[in-house]
Write an enzyme that holds these catalytic residues in place. Structure first.
Site, PDB file in Angstrom:
ATOM      1  N   HIS A  16       0.759  -0.673  -0.203  1.00  0.00           N
ATOM      2  CA  HIS A  16       0.034   0.031   0.107  1.00  0.00           C
ATOM      3  C   HIS A  16       1.139   1.283  -0.319  1.00  0.00           C
ATOM      4  CE1 HIS A  16      -2.198   3.359   1.676  1.00  0.00           C
ATOM      5  NE2 HIS A  16      -3.633   2.428   0.939  1.00  0.00           N
ATOM      6  N   ASP A  18       1.120   4.444   1.475  1.00  0.00           N
ATOM      7  CA  ASP A  18       0.869   5.242   2.617  1.00  0.00           C
ATOM      8  C   ASP A  18       2.632   3.531   2.911  1.00  0.00           C
ATOM      9  OD1 ASP A  18      -0.363   6.844   2.607  1.00  0.00           O
ATOM     10  OD2 ASP A  18      -2.326   6.186   3.399  1.00  0.00           O
ATOM     11  N   LYS A  19       1.928   2.240   3.048  1.00  0.00           N
ATOM     12  CA  LYS A  19       3.464   1.163   3.932  1.00  0.00           C
ATOM     13  C   LYS A  19       4.803   0.884   2.940  1.00  0.00           C
ATOM     14  CE  LYS A  19       0.881   0.309   7.668  1.00  0.00           C
ATOM     15  NZ  LYS A  19       2.080   0.573   8.707  1.00  0.00           N
ATOM     16  N   GLU A  44      10.199  11.127   7.265  1.00  0.00           N
ATOM     17  CA  GLU A  44       9.489  10.825   6.673  1.00  0.00           C
ATOM     18  C   GLU A  44       9.375  10.704   5.005  1.00  0.00           C
ATOM     19  OE1 GLU A  44       7.012  11.876   8.596  1.00  0.00           O
ATOM     20  OE2 GLU A  44       7.779  12.617  10.142  1.00  0.00           O
ATOM     21  N   GLU A  57      14.527  15.097  10.189  1.00  0.00           N
ATOM     22  CA  GLU A  57      16.101  15.468  10.586  1.00  0.00           C
ATOM     23  C   GLU A  57      16.572  14.399  10.990  1.00  0.00           C
ATOM     24  OE1 GLU A  57      13.195  17.578  10.444  1.00  0.00           O
ATOM     25  OE2 GLU A  57      12.835  16.253  12.092  1.00  0.00           O
ATOM     26  N   LYS A 172      -5.677  -3.944   0.136  1.00  0.00           N
ATOM     27  CA  LYS A 172      -6.053  -3.780   1.803  1.00  0.00           C
ATOM     28  C   LYS A 172      -7.427  -4.859   1.827  1.00  0.00           C
ATOM     29  CE  LYS A 172      -7.701   0.648   1.762  1.00  0.00           C
ATOM     30  NZ  LYS A 172      -8.532   1.787   1.826  1.00  0.00           N
ATOM     31  N   PHE A 236      -8.301  -3.724 -10.251  1.00  0.00           N
ATOM     32  CA  PHE A 236      -7.394  -3.141 -10.144  1.00  0.00           C
ATOM     33  C   PHE A 236      -6.045  -3.390 -10.269  1.00  0.00           C
ATOM     34  CE2 PHE A 236      -6.317  -2.622  -5.056  1.00  0.00           C
ATOM     35  CZ  PHE A 236      -4.646  -1.589  -5.273  1.00  0.00           C
ATOM     36  N   ASP A 244      -1.751   5.913  -6.214  1.00  0.00           N
ATOM     37  CA  ASP A 244      -2.279   6.998  -5.346  1.00  0.00           C
ATOM     38  C   ASP A 244      -1.112   7.698  -4.209  1.00  0.00           C
ATOM     39  OD1 ASP A 244      -3.606   8.128  -3.063  1.00  0.00           O
ATOM     40  OD2 ASP A 244      -4.416   7.103  -2.527  1.00  0.00           O
ATOM     41  N   ALA A 245      -0.786   8.390  -3.534  1.00  0.00           N
ATOM     42  CA  ALA A 245       0.289   8.649  -2.894  1.00  0.00           C
ATOM     43  C   ALA A 245       0.920   8.534  -1.954  1.00  0.00           C
ATOM     44  CB  ALA A 245       0.678  10.504  -3.378  1.00  0.00           C
ATOM     45  N   ARG A 250      -0.011   7.968   7.684  1.00  0.00           N
ATOM     46  CA  ARG A 250      -0.669   7.379   7.597  1.00  0.00           C
ATOM     47  C   ARG A 250      -1.944   6.692   8.079  1.00  0.00           C
ATOM     48  NH1 ARG A 250      -2.640  10.986   2.493  1.00  0.00           N
ATOM     49  NH2 ARG A 250      -1.518   8.711   0.669  1.00  0.00           N
ATOM     50  N   LYS A 251      -1.501   5.707   8.279  1.00  0.00           N
ATOM     51  CA  LYS A 251      -2.285   4.295   8.276  1.00  0.00           C
ATOM     52  C   LYS A 251      -1.872   4.016  10.451  1.00  0.00           C
ATOM     53  CE  LYS A 251      -4.289   3.689   4.347  1.00  0.00           C
ATOM     54  NZ  LYS A 251      -3.715   5.042   4.294  1.00  0.00           N
ATOM     55  N   LYS A 271      10.824   7.221  13.521  1.00  0.00           N
ATOM     56  CA  LYS A 271      11.069   7.885  14.401  1.00  0.00           C
ATOM     57  C   LYS A 271      11.978   6.751  15.186  1.00  0.00           C
ATOM     58  CE  LYS A 271       7.461   9.968  14.720  1.00  0.00           C
ATOM     59  NZ  LYS A 271       5.279  10.964  15.209  1.00  0.00           N
ATOM     60  N   LYS A 275      11.432   9.688  20.848  1.00  0.00           N
ATOM     61  CA  LYS A 275      10.501  10.227  20.350  1.00  0.00           C
ATOM     62  C   LYS A 275       9.427   8.683  21.306  1.00  0.00           C
ATOM     63  CE  LYS A 275      12.420  12.108  16.756  1.00  0.00           C
ATOM     64  NZ  LYS A 275      14.323  11.671  16.606  1.00  0.00           N
ATOM     65  N   ASP A 277       6.223   9.029  21.151  1.00  0.00           N
ATOM     66  CA  ASP A 277       5.146   8.408  19.693  1.00  0.00           C
ATOM     67  C   ASP A 277       5.396   7.030  20.086  1.00  0.00           C
ATOM     68  OD1 ASP A 277       3.818  11.089  19.489  1.00  0.00           O
ATOM     69  OD2 ASP A 277       4.923  11.609  18.092  1.00  0.00           O
TER      70      ASP A 277
END
Length: 391
Positions: A16, A18-19, A44, A57, A172, A236, A244-245, A250-251, A271, A275, A277
């Site tokens: 995918h 995003d992945k 990123e 960074e 998906k 598909f 799709d970008a 995002r997931k 990260k 971090k 997060d």
């Protein structure tokens, strides 16, 4: 809590868009940590038609700094391993733009031990993190997200092994479970959308996906035919970053509990473990899982909160949805004795300063088996005996 309900979770494959971005970002993190366990990285990634862009960074000693060629090679190898050698997105020929740069000195001052207003090493940012566990599956995870992950993971294994070459990397899944008295009792619907090679009909792909879903779901849980959806758009072929970008982070619900528990909002991928997060989300899952594994509750949610530059968590919250076998306050009070929840304490306890993150980028950060080299260390249940002593 409601006793009888339907609940749905989705997963997305390693291909995918995003992945793909998550995998590239985490591969860059691993590259730096392999050189220096104390490296700082916030990477990123953007992926689109034949383009990979790195931004963010990093901080590492000059003599340990990977070359631009090594960074590019790492990113391309991640895409190659996923399986992208398509005209619109090819691991070897896609343009790669690297805009990684040095870490802000203001951020570094708050994170480094002995600098800033607080002399202990502080959290890399403010934020809230959640961990969750439930005894409805052996993995102590919500069943809908576990089944959604497993469907796509098996499809990827079939594709990569050559047993099902018709599948392409982008896919998906979505699984809806029926719950009675708070426990899953069956599947009401399954949705699978998978990129595929040209020349196959929706009916062809449906019959390729069917045995995978049947293998993953418990006996007798396959949904009614009219609730088994495969490639509902009908075709598909164009997929991945060409269709799709993709962007890192995002997931995040796919990464955690499929919506069955709260999420603090911060992404994990790209990260380094300073971090919170990432590291504090792993710590809160670790604690919640051990509490459920010890039999102290059927479900457990833990929230931690931090301020940038401050070592101690500002709050620790526990909620067992009324399933606790002992007073929740007793468990909550014991948590600081079970684990040092400062950023450095978490990294030390779970051994997080290692190149173990590329493997987390798809099919969930939780509900996995701990690896011998320290990967998925937050899935260990080595606090069970101490927690049982609280009962």
């Amino acid at each position: 809590m409601k006793s009888n309900y339907y609940f749905t979770s989705e997963s997305v494959s390693e291909g995918h868009p995003d992945k793909v971005s998550d995998r590239v970002s985490d591969s860059i993190v691993d590259l730096f940590l392999a050189r220096d366990p104390e490296a700082r990285v916030a990477c990123e990634t953007l992926t689109t038609t034949n383009l990979i862009v790195l931004a963010g960074e990093m901080r590492i000693a000059d003599d340990l700094m990977p070359s631009m060629e090594e960074i590019e090679e790492t990113a391309r190898e991640a895409v190659r391993d996923i399986g992208y050698h398509q005209k619109g997105f090819h691991w070897k020929t896609a343009e790669l733009i690297n805009r990684l740069h040095g870490q802000s000195t203001d951020i570094a001052m708050g994170v480094d031990e002995g600098t800033g207003d607080f002399k202990e090493e502080g959290a890399g940012d403010q934020g809230i993190m959640f961990g969750f566990a439930t005894n409805e599956t052996p993995e102590l995870m919500p069943a809908p997200i576990i089944y959604s992950h497993q469907i796509l993971k098996q499809m990827a294994e079939l594709r990569k092994s050559g047993k099902q070459p018709e599948f392409e990397p982008d896919a998906k899944s979505q699984v809806t479970l029926k719950y009675e008295n708070g426990r899953p009792v069956g599947v009401s619907s399954v949705v699978v959308s998978t990129q595929h090679k040209y020349g196959f009909t929706p009916a062809d792909i449906r019959e390729m996906v069917r045995p995978v879903v049947k293998q993953v779901l418990p006996e007798g849980w396959f949904p009614p035919e009219e609730e088994f959806y495969v490639n509902p758009t009908g075709n598909f072929v164009i997929g991945g970053p060409d269709g799709d970008a993709g962007l890192t982070g995002r997931k995040i619900i796919v990464d955690t509990y499929g919506g069955a528990a709260p999420h603090g909002g911060g992404a994990f991928s790209g990260k380094d473990p300073t971090k919170v997060d990432r590291s504090a989300a792993y710590a809160s899952r670790y604690l919640a899982k051990n509490i459920v594994a010890a039999g102290l509750a059927d479900r457990c949610t833990i929230q931690l909160s931090y301020a940038i530059g401050v070592a101690k968590p500002l709050s620790i919250f526990i909620n067992t949805d009324g399933t606790s076998k002992i007073d929740e306050a007793v468990i909550e009070a014991a948590i600081p004795d079970l684990m040092d929840l400062s950023p450095r304490g978490i990294r030390t306890h779970l051994g997080l300063n290692k190149p173990i993150y590329a493997r987390t980028a798809a099919y969930g950060h939780f509900g996995r088996e701990p690896d011998a080299d320290g990967g998925f260390s937050w899935e260990k249940t080595d606090l069970v005996d101490k927690l049982k002593s609280l009962a």
